[in-house]
Motif scaffolding. Structure first.
Motif, short mmCIF file in Angstrom:
data_model
loop_
_atom_site.label_atom_id
_atom_site.label_comp_id
_atom_site.label_asym_id
_atom_site.label_seq_id
_atom_site.Cartn_x
_atom_site.Cartn_y
_atom_site.Cartn_z
N LEU A 28 84.00 61.01 55.04
CA LEU A 28 84.20 61.83 53.85
C LEU A 28 84.13 63.33 54.16
O LEU A 28 84.34 64.16 53.28
N GLY A 29 83.79 63.65 55.42
CA GLY A 29 83.68 65.05 55.82
C GLY A 29 82.32 65.65 55.56
O GLY A 29 82.17 66.88 55.52
N TYR A 30 81.29 64.80 55.39
CA TYR A 30 79.94 65.27 55.11
C TYR A 30 79.01 65.03 56.30
O TYR A 30 77.94 64.46 56.17
N SER A 31 79.44 65.48 57.48
CA SER A 31 78.64 65.26 58.69
C SER A 31 77.27 65.90 58.59
O SER A 31 76.28 65.38 59.13
N ASP A 32 77.19 67.05 57.91
CA ASP A 32 75.90 67.75 57.81
C ASP A 32 74.89 66.92 57.03
O ASP A 32 73.70 66.88 57.38
N TYR A 64 76.43 65.85 65.37
CA TYR A 64 76.46 67.25 65.76
C TYR A 64 77.80 67.62 66.39
O TYR A 64 78.36 68.70 66.15
N ILE A 65 78.32 66.71 67.24
CA ILE A 65 79.62 66.96 67.87
C ILE A 65 80.70 67.06 66.81
O ILE A 65 81.56 67.95 66.84
N ASP A 66 80.66 66.15 65.84
CA ASP A 66 81.65 66.15 64.76
C ASP A 66 81.57 67.44 63.94
O ASP A 66 82.58 67.96 63.47
N MET A 67 80.35 67.97 63.78
CA MET A 67 80.14 69.22 63.04
C MET A 67 80.53 70.44 63.86
O MET A 67 80.66 71.54 63.32
#
Length: 223
Positions: free
Chosen positions: A100-104, A131-134
């Motif tokens: 969903l794009g909510y990696s944080d 963390y890598i995705d962010m």
């Protein structure tokens, strides 16, 4: 017919028999996701908390497969309300949040769990991926180093970080992390992997001195 039987058992107060039939229905109909929410509710009412969590997780997995990520987050969240540190629930929750794009948000959940389970390797693996995705490679590196300190056999996770730095064209950082993994790669019979990554770095910058040193180390090892 199974549904009719399950409902009749429920009306008769035969909860265990009804639950068994609902589980059979779930096994017969892989596309029926709602059935797992029903199973979870029944288990929860009967104080079968582990069973309830497992049913919510199964619902979440099936929703993820159908790319219904928001509903999947809800299912995994319910499982985490029952057991905040359930690894499978956390894994599904994190995957859904990342999709969903909510990696944080996923990272925050993992950080809380790791604070309670500081030596849980699976959770740390997931946090590094978050963390890598962010794009937060600084925190990813800190976590990866901590993971290596806990158990040297975790070194393959460093290679994900090397590739992330390469994607960011940060050759110095990629070489630094590769140096940390190099001896493990050599001892583990992965010299070809080391050579491939070194060639990738040196093709981009033939004057990368630390990478050249590593290449010397590799050829010395290979005699």
């Amino acid at each position: 017919h199974y549904t009719t039987l399950a409902e009749q058992y429920s009306r008769s107060g035969k909860k265990a028999e009804a639950l068994n039939i609902w589980k059979q229905i779930a096994g017969l109909d892989p596309n029926n996701i709602d059935i797992y929410f029903k199973i979870a509710d029944i288990c929860w009412q009967d104080q079968q908390k582990d069973e309830a969590a497992s049913a919510y997780i199964e619902a979440g997995k099936r929703l993820n497969t159908k790319k219904q990520f928001e509903s999947a987050v809800t299912a995994f969240s319910r499982a985490l309300e029952i057991n905040p540190d359930h690894v499978l629930a956390l894994k599904g929750f994190v995957e859904s949040q990342i999709s969903l794009g909510y990696s944080d948000e996923a990272a925050k959940s993992l950080e809380s769990s790791i604070a309670r389970q500081p030596h849980n390797r699976e959770l740390m693996f997931m946090l590094i991926d978050c963390y890598i995705d962010m794009g937060n490679l600084f925190e990813a590196e800190k976590t990866a180093v901590k993971l290596l300190e806990q158990e040297p056999s975790n070194y393959p996770k460093l290679l994900d970080l090397v590739k992330a730095y390469l994607n960011n064209t940060d050759l110095e950082s990629a070489t630094r992390i590769l140096s940390m993994a190099s001896e493990h790669l050599l001892v583990g019979g992965k010299a070809q992997t080391l050579e491939s990554l070194l060639n990738d770095i040196l093709n981009r910058n033939p004057q990368q001195l630390d990478a050249i040193r590593l290449l010397v180390r590799l050829h010395t090892w290979q005699r």
